[in-house]
Write a protein that holds these residues in place. Structure first.
Motif, PDB file in Angstrom:
ATOM      1  N   ASP A 177       0.831  -1.206   0.000  1.00 45.86           N
ATOM      2  CA  ASP A 177       0.000   0.000   0.000  1.00 45.86           C
ATOM      3  C   ASP A 177       0.866   1.256   0.000  1.00 45.86           C
ATOM      4  O   ASP A 177       0.390   2.345  -0.337  1.00 45.86           O
ATOM      5  CB  ASP A 177      -0.932   0.004   1.212  1.00 45.86           C
ATOM      6  N   PHE A 178       2.161   1.101   0.369  1.00 46.45           N
ATOM      7  CA  PHE A 178       3.070   2.245   0.445  1.00 46.45           C
ATOM      8  C   PHE A 178       4.209   2.139  -0.573  1.00 46.45           C
ATOM      9  O   PHE A 178       4.593   3.136  -1.174  1.00 46.45           O
ATOM     10  CB  PHE A 178       3.650   2.362   1.864  1.00 46.45           C
ATOM     11  N   TYR A 179       4.752   0.924  -0.740  1.00 51.85           N
ATOM     12  CA  TYR A 179       5.884   0.724  -1.651  1.00 51.85           C
ATOM     13  C   TYR A 179       5.401   0.082  -2.952  1.00 51.85           C
ATOM     14  O   TYR A 179       4.698  -0.928  -2.922  1.00 51.85           O
ATOM     15  CB  TYR A 179       6.949  -0.167  -1.013  1.00 51.85           C
ATOM     16  N   LYS A 180       5.836   0.621  -4.073  1.00 49.16           N
ATOM     17  CA  LYS A 180       5.390   0.080  -5.362  1.00 49.16           C
ATOM     18  C   LYS A 180       6.232  -1.098  -5.829  1.00 49.16           C
ATOM     19  O   LYS A 180       5.764  -1.935  -6.604  1.00 49.16           O
ATOM     20  CB  LYS A 180       5.398   1.176  -6.424  1.00 49.16           C
ATOM     21  N   ASP A 181       7.493  -1.181  -5.356  1.00 50.78           N
ATOM     22  CA  ASP A 181       8.358  -2.277  -5.769  1.00 50.78           C
ATOM     23  C   ASP A 181       9.508  -2.419  -4.784  1.00 50.78           C
ATOM     24  O   ASP A 181       9.640  -1.627  -3.832  1.00 50.78           O
ATOM     25  CB  ASP A 181       8.903  -2.067  -7.190  1.00 50.78           C
ATOM     26  N   ILE A 182      10.352  -3.424  -4.994  1.00 52.22           N
ATOM     27  CA  ILE A 182      11.454  -3.696  -4.065  1.00 52.22           C
ATOM     28  C   ILE A 182      12.471  -2.551  -4.070  1.00 52.22           C
ATOM     29  O   ILE A 182      13.078  -2.256  -3.039  1.00 52.22           O
ATOM     30  CB  ILE A 182      12.138  -5.043  -4.406  1.00 52.22           C
ATOM     31  N   LYS A 183      12.641  -1.864  -5.189  1.00 43.32           N
ATOM     32  CA  LYS A 183      13.610  -0.777  -5.250  1.00 43.32           C
ATOM     33  C   LYS A 183      13.217   0.378  -4.337  1.00 43.32           C
ATOM     34  O   LYS A 183      14.078   1.034  -3.745  1.00 43.32           O
ATOM     35  CB  LYS A 183      13.758  -0.293  -6.695  1.00 43.32           C
ATOM     36  N   THR A 187      15.455   1.821  -1.275  1.00 44.73           N
ATOM     37  CA  THR A 187      15.843   3.235  -1.144  1.00 44.73           C
ATOM     38  C   THR A 187      15.637   3.721   0.283  1.00 44.73           C
ATOM     39  O   THR A 187      16.495   4.408   0.863  1.00 44.73           O
ATOM     40  CB  THR A 187      15.022   4.099  -2.119  1.00 44.73           C
ATOM     41  N   THR A 188      14.495   3.362   0.875  1.00 44.29           N
ATOM     42  CA  THR A 188      14.212   3.740   2.261  1.00 44.29           C
ATOM     43  C   THR A 188      15.235   3.125   3.207  1.00 44.29           C
ATOM     44  O   THR A 188      15.768   3.809   4.092  1.00 44.29           O
ATOM     45  CB  THR A 188      12.789   3.275   2.651  1.00 44.29           C
ATOM     46  N   MET A 189      15.511   1.829   3.037  1.00 45.80           N
ATOM     47  CA  MET A 189      16.461   1.151   3.920  1.00 45.80           C
ATOM     48  C   MET A 189      17.885   1.685   3.743  1.00 45.80           C
ATOM     49  O   MET A 189      18.673   1.697   4.695  1.00 45.80           O
ATOM     50  CB  MET A 189      16.434  -0.352   3.661  1.00 45.80           C
ATOM     51  N   LYS A 190      18.214   2.106   2.542  1.00 41.23           N
ATOM     52  CA  LYS A 190      19.544   2.671   2.302  1.00 41.23           C
ATOM     53  C   LYS A 190      19.737   3.948   3.116  1.00 41.23           C
ATOM     54  O   LYS A 190      20.809   4.190   3.686  1.00 41.23           O
ATOM     55  CB  LYS A 190      19.730   2.946   0.812  1.00 41.23           C
ATOM     56  N   ASN A 206      19.697 -11.643   0.116  1.00 40.81           N
ATOM     57  CA  ASN A 206      20.298 -11.137  -1.125  1.00 40.81           C
ATOM     58  C   ASN A 206      19.909  -9.698  -1.416  1.00 40.81           C
ATOM     59  O   ASN A 206      20.703  -8.939  -1.982  1.00 40.81           O
ATOM     60  CB  ASN A 206      19.901 -12.030  -2.300  1.00 40.81           C
ATOM     61  N   GLU A 207      18.696  -9.330  -1.036  1.00 34.60           N
ATOM     62  CA  GLU A 207      18.239  -7.975  -1.319  1.00 34.60           C
ATOM     63  C   GLU A 207      18.992  -6.927  -0.497  1.00 34.60           C
ATOM     64  O   GLU A 207      18.981  -5.750  -0.835  1.00 34.60           O
ATOM     65  CB  GLU A 207      16.737  -7.853  -1.054  1.00 34.60           C
ATOM     66  N   LEU A 208      19.655  -7.344   0.572  1.00 34.88           N
ATOM     67  CA  LEU A 208      20.470  -6.413   1.367  1.00 34.88           C
ATOM     68  C   LEU A 208      21.868  -6.270   0.778  1.00 34.88           C
ATOM     69  O   LEU A 208      22.422  -5.168   0.719  1.00 34.88           O
ATOM     70  CB  LEU A 208      20.572  -6.900   2.818  1.00 34.88           C
ATOM     71  N   LYS A 209      22.429  -7.366   0.331  1.00 31.59           N
ATOM     72  CA  LYS A 209      23.795  -7.333  -0.205  1.00 31.59           C
ATOM     73  C   LYS A 209      23.901  -6.465  -1.449  1.00 31.59           C
ATOM     74  O   LYS A 209      24.988  -5.999  -1.800  1.00 31.59           O
ATOM     75  CB  LYS A 209      24.271  -8.754  -0.516  1.00 31.59           C
ATOM     76  N   ASN A 210      22.770  -6.213  -2.100  1.00 28.30           N
ATOM     77  CA  ASN A 210      22.787  -5.445  -3.346  1.00 28.30           C
ATOM     78  C   ASN A 210      23.081  -3.961  -3.158  1.00 28.30           C
ATOM     79  O   ASN A 210      23.466  -3.294  -4.116  1.00 28.30           O
ATOM     80  CB  ASN A 210      21.435  -5.597  -4.070  1.00 28.30           C
ATOM     81  N   PHE A 211      22.883  -3.437  -1.933  1.00 26.13           N
ATOM     82  CA  PHE A 211      23.036  -1.982  -1.809  1.00 26.13           C
ATOM     83  C   PHE A 211      23.744  -1.505  -0.549  1.00 26.13           C
ATOM     84  O   PHE A 211      24.092  -0.329  -0.453  1.00 26.13           O
ATOM     85  CB  PHE A 211      21.657  -1.304  -1.892  1.00 26.13           C
ATOM     86  N   LEU A 212      24.002  -2.375   0.436  1.00 23.85           N
ATOM     87  CA  LEU A 212      24.661  -1.913   1.660  1.00 23.85           C
ATOM     88  C   LEU A 212      26.156  -1.742   1.445  1.00 23.85           C
ATOM     89  O   LEU A 212      26.771  -2.414   0.618  1.00 23.85           O
ATOM     90  CB  LEU A 212      24.384  -2.896   2.799  1.00 23.85           C
ATOM     91  N   THR A 213      26.761  -0.864   2.232  1.00 24.69           N
ATOM     92  CA  THR A 213      28.164  -0.494   2.044  1.00 24.69           C
ATOM     93  C   THR A 213      29.113  -1.556   2.588  1.00 24.69           C
ATOM     94  O   THR A 213      28.716  -2.396   3.406  1.00 24.69           O
ATOM     95  CB  THR A 213      28.459   0.833   2.767  1.00 24.69           C
ATOM     96  N   PRO A 214      30.379  -1.537   2.168  1.00 30.52           N
ATOM     97  CA  PRO A 214      31.368  -2.500   2.669  1.00 30.52           C
ATOM     98  C   PRO A 214      31.604  -2.397   4.176  1.00 30.52           C
ATOM     99  O   PRO A 214      32.115  -3.329   4.785  1.00 30.52           O
ATOM    100  CB  PRO A 214      32.644  -2.127   1.888  1.00 30.52           C
ATOM    101  N   GLN A 215      31.232  -1.265   4.763  1.00 27.45           N
ATOM    102  CA  GLN A 215      31.438  -1.088   6.204  1.00 27.45           C
ATOM    103  C   GLN A 215      30.409  -1.849   7.036  1.00 27.45           C
ATOM    104  O   GLN A 215      30.529  -1.939   8.260  1.00 27.45           O
ATOM    105  CB  GLN A 215      31.367   0.402   6.572  1.00 27.45           C
ATOM    106  N   THR A 216      29.429  -2.419   6.390  1.00 24.15           N
ATOM    107  CA  THR A 216      28.390  -3.174   7.098  1.00 24.15           C
ATOM    108  C   THR A 216      28.982  -4.364   7.848  1.00 24.15           C
ATOM    109  O   THR A 216      29.850  -5.074   7.335  1.00 24.15           O
ATOM    110  CB  THR A 216      27.333  -3.692   6.095  1.00 24.15           C
TER     111      THR A 216
END
Length: 459
Positions: A177-183, A187-190, A206-216
């Protein structure tokens, strides 16, 4: 909301609120001098306005509709109105915060972190979405250093928070109802991840590894490579999980997790990762892990009804349903179980939650229910949404039958018919698993109360 209210009341604020339900959280607030109105009416605001005038602040959540009587009256009186996330953000700025985000496991992970902190004599403040067994409450105004809270991504307000330690348990598309897709949810989690001083995340998502920084700081229950913390399962059954625990790929010790299910192993490891990062030794933690309990409504054994064991669970997303059913299957025909007696058949009663979620994930819902021996569907719980044409439990049942013709799938219209259907499909030693985030829990409780009323004290 109730956890925030409790913490504010404990810290000296004068708190009032309204709720038509008389549940444990509401009763706890009443015991702590919080005024509870039984209905949401304009007159509540009038009464409080006369008592405190412009000092009155109205806190709302995203679940409150714009035409709500109290909200409308507050606007008419030009009162200060702030969102739940703003008051939580205010509290997180008062002390070092540990904020838990993610699609699944937030409440359980937050509960485990809070419990372990308390047992390690840290006395945290806690604002949790479910009842923490240690406190018998979803809120606790501790005197210790840390505040533990769920950072809910459902309405996007998570981007307001700046955590000392941020945790992301996993990520999938939800809250359609709020998010249209996984991207869009990525964006919010980033943004949340970048605003966290230390970020701990699940390497298995897998959906986390796609955008989190190496410092994670990563944790995993599948591999010890490329992660700081790992717990690899050695024995999995219906009573507990035994895992080999690693830090930086080095074996440290074997842990016995008292919560069955691989998803719970991941939740416990997430909590361990947080406590290790704040300096608590694994030897100290290992002494207390055996005392960890899941929050209420997470595989919550309620009792028996006509000889059948009743379990209530909040699962309402396909991934959560699948994990909960898989956990239950560990207990079918198994003597190693957290249940008081062996179960032979798994009956799942599912109440879909929101039309938008059901529409977006109806194929996944059908797949998630396959491991049940019998599926009974209740009408969709709207959560305030308007119905969507062609989206209902009968359509979901048809899809299940289409995919799995031999699967016993029934649809009932209400609680009375549900009880009749359970009797009609009676089977000895059933485990009946109630799933959903709506009012389905009330159904489970009614069955237990009914059973208690039938059985006399002498029996």
């Amino acid at each position: 909301m109730s956890a925030i209210a409790l913490v504010l009341a404990k810290r000296g604020f004068s708190i009032s609120g309204s709720d038509k339900n008389q549940n444990n959280a509401i009763q706890n607030l009443s015991r702590n001098n919080v005024r509870i109105f039984a209905e949401q009416r304009k007159r509540n605001i009038d009464f409080l306005y006369k008592a405190v005038n412009k000092k009155l602040i109205i806190i709302i959540s995203s679940a409150i509709p714009n035409d709500n009587e109290e909200l409308t009256e507050a606007k008419a009186k030009n009162l200060k109105i702030i969102h739940r996330s703003d008051i939580l953000n205010y509290l997180t700025q008062k002390q070092p915060s540990i904020l838990i985000a993610g699609s699944h496991g937030k409440t359980t992970t937050s509960t485990i972190i809070t419990t372990l902190l308390d047992l390690c004599k840290q006395d945290p403040t806690a604002i949790i979405g479910g009842e923490v067994p240690l406190y018998q409450s979803n809120g606790h105004a501790g005197q210790g250093k840390y505040l533990v809270a769920e950072a809910d991504e459902s309405d996007g307000t998570i981007i307001k928070f700046k955590a000392d330690i941020g945790v992301i348990t996993n990520l999938e598309l939800d809250h359609t109802d709020f998010y249209k897709d996984i991207k869009s949810i990525q964006t919010t989690m980033k943004i949340f991840s970048k605003r966290s001083r230390i970020l701990i995340a699940n390497y298995d998502s897998n959906e986390l590894k796609n955008f989190l920084t190496p410092q994670t700081i990563w944790y995993s229950i599948k591999t010890k490579s490329n992660v700081k913390y790992a717990a690899l399962p050695k024995e999995v059954n219906g009573n507990h999980t035994i895992a080999r625990y690693y830090e930086n790929e080095k074996f440290r010790q074997t842990l016995k997790i008292p919560l069955p299910g691989l998803h719970n192993l991941s939740n416990v490891l997430s909590a361990i990762s947080v406590l290790r990062e704040i300096g608590i030794s694994i030897s100290e933690l290992s002494k207390y892990i055996e005392f960890v309990n899941a929050p209420r409504r997470r595989f919550d054994f309620k009792g028996t009804w006509e000889g059948k064991q009743i379990v209530d669970d909040y699962a309402h997303h396909p991934t959560e349903i699948k994990a909960t059913i898989n956990m239950a299957r560990l207990m079918i025909n198994n003597t190693k179980s957290i249940l008081p007696k062996k179960a032979k058949r798994l009956v799942v009663i599912f109440q879909p939650h929101r039309y938008s979620r059901t529409k977006a994930m109806i194929q996944e819902f059908a797949e998630s229910l396959i491991n049940a021996d019998l599926v009974i569907l209740l009408p969709i719980y709207s959560a305030g949404e308007e119905p969507i044409d062609g989206v209902n439990s009968k359509v979901l049942a048809s899809l299940i039958k289409e995919k799995y013709p031999n699967k016993i799938t029934k649809v009932v219209n209400n609680f009375t018919y549900l009880k009749d259907k359970l009797r009609e499909l009676n089977h000895p030693d059933d485990l009946i698993l109630f799933l959903g985030a709506g009012n389905i829990s009330n159904f489970a409780n009614k069955l237990i109360i009914e059973n208690q009323n039938i059985i006399s004290p002498s029996e």
